[in-house]
Enzyme design. Sequence first.
Site, PDB file in Angstrom:
ATOM      1  N   GLU A 255       0.875  -1.175   0.000  1.00 43.18           N
ATOM      2  CA  GLU A 255       0.000   0.000   0.000  1.00 43.18           C
ATOM      3  C   GLU A 255       0.907   1.217   0.000  1.00 43.18           C
ATOM      4  OE1 GLU A 255      -3.009   2.516   2.824  1.00 43.18           O
ATOM      5  OE2 GLU A 255      -2.821   0.361   3.217  1.00 43.18           O
ATOM      6  N   CYS A 289      -2.521   8.526   3.126  1.00 44.23           N
ATOM      7  CA  CYS A 289      -2.213   8.111   1.760  1.00 44.23           C
ATOM      8  C   CYS A 289      -3.353   8.443   0.805  1.00 44.23           C
ATOM      9  CB  CYS A 289      -1.888   6.629   1.724  1.00 44.23           C
ATOM     10  SG  CYS A 289      -3.194   5.557   2.360  1.00 44.23           S
ATOM     11  N   GLU A 390       3.662  13.419  -4.055  1.00 44.64           N
ATOM     12  CA  GLU A 390       2.936  13.292  -2.799  1.00 44.64           C
ATOM     13  C   GLU A 390       3.627  14.140  -1.737  1.00 44.64           C
ATOM     14  OE1 GLU A 390       0.872   9.746  -0.278  1.00 44.64           O
ATOM     15  OE2 GLU A 390       2.985   9.483  -0.740  1.00 44.64           O
TER      16      GLU A 390
END
Length: 495
Positions: A255, A289, A390
Amino acid sequence: MPSQPLPSGEELPADEVLIGGVWTRGSGHANEVTDPATGRVLTTLHTASPEDVDTAARAAADPAWRELAPHRRARHLHRVADLIDRDADRLSAVQTADTGKTRAETAALAASAAGTFRYAAALLETAEDAITPSRGPWTTFATHEPLGVVGAIAPWNSPIASDAQKLAPALAAGNAVLLKPADWTPLTSLALGRLLTEAGLPPGLVSVLPGPGRTVGDAVVRHPLVAKVSFTGGTDTGRALARTAADKLMPVSLELGGKSPTIVLPDADREQALAGVLFGVFSSSGQSCVAGSRLFVAREIFDDFVGELAARADKLRIGPGTDPRTQVAPLVHHRHRDAVAAHVEAARAEGGRVLCGGGPPEGPAYADGAYYRPTVITGLPNSARTCQQEIFGPVLVALPFDDEDDLIAQANATDYGLACGIWTRDLARAGRIARRIEAGTVWINTYKQFSSATPFSGWKESGLGSEKGRDWLRGYQRQKSLYVADDATPLPWAS
């Protein structure tokens, strides 16, 4: 230095880690665990070492757990859930000290962890193997068996919930687990480890091995007894882990990162969309996330909507996680706060216009903490680094779109594919857009809602494999086929 008490007056865990069923001082480096709200050192913890990982892996290779009947393993998992509920306040306090998160959020994460153990227990009690259709004079079975030892490498942003999402299905499936929490936030995982011990799990079944990924994490991944690794963290680290796993021919579950689009169509309920976008990116201080960090708004309402959003973001209450009024708590660590600030400065250099935020809050109450103001940026193309990388902090980039094809092209123009949010009254249009979006999860008129019963996966560079759902346990097992002859007739070839 000695451990400092939590604001609640409770003492933090001792300088011990769980290695092969034994609580002992780790043989790795001394790590200072700090309170993100104040910068104060809470405790000094000696981390695990690669040698400790080897000890833990060898102690875990014990058949006692896998040979327990499923309903007996499930009983242990229910016991863990009950203990989490019993100690929820303390676990919440420890996680707030560990991560800086608000007490409301850490309480919800503790409740989520208990629910995860119960769901895994339910899956275990109801999982069935199959008698498959025979194509000869045999009875054929498809069965599932544990892998053996699983490496679980958890992130720092939501320790107890992430720990549970790795531990519960792996244990339910019959495996032992080496849990490696993040170096910045080890205390919550160690507190959970105490409850696992109290629940009566076989000694050595679970080890809790905090330490740096480059040493402890690498030792877990490379250990010959580790048969699978479940990892949550950055994409670059996940890619390197996958290379090692390929050399071992070992399955992995990854993940990874995200740069998720949130979409506001012209007919959206304005108040619902404003509240949802704010929650989607600024809750958890943006350290999620699935944070909706790229906002796409229909051009005809862009200026009005984004202006109101920035005004509301500027009024969000910033403070320590221990204050019940806080909406935006400090970031996990001062080094991470500085990294977020560097991203915002890069956005300015690219020509971005900062509508609100753009730096730490002012005042003595914030001087020593890892705080950063909620930030909204406009004026950048979707190709800008700020729109592609990110940031993992309270930073939102807003972009306009002209029509549906333009929206889909921009939303999908990213290496990531983790999540998406859509705000509209037109559910038929929302469904059409959702099917065209390249992401593992799409929320319509809501955001950041999760269910253990609903699969969760990342597409593209956001991950590999799927978690949660009815098949969750199967990812921690290997399949075996059995053929049983229906009669004693010799095989004709040998006659």
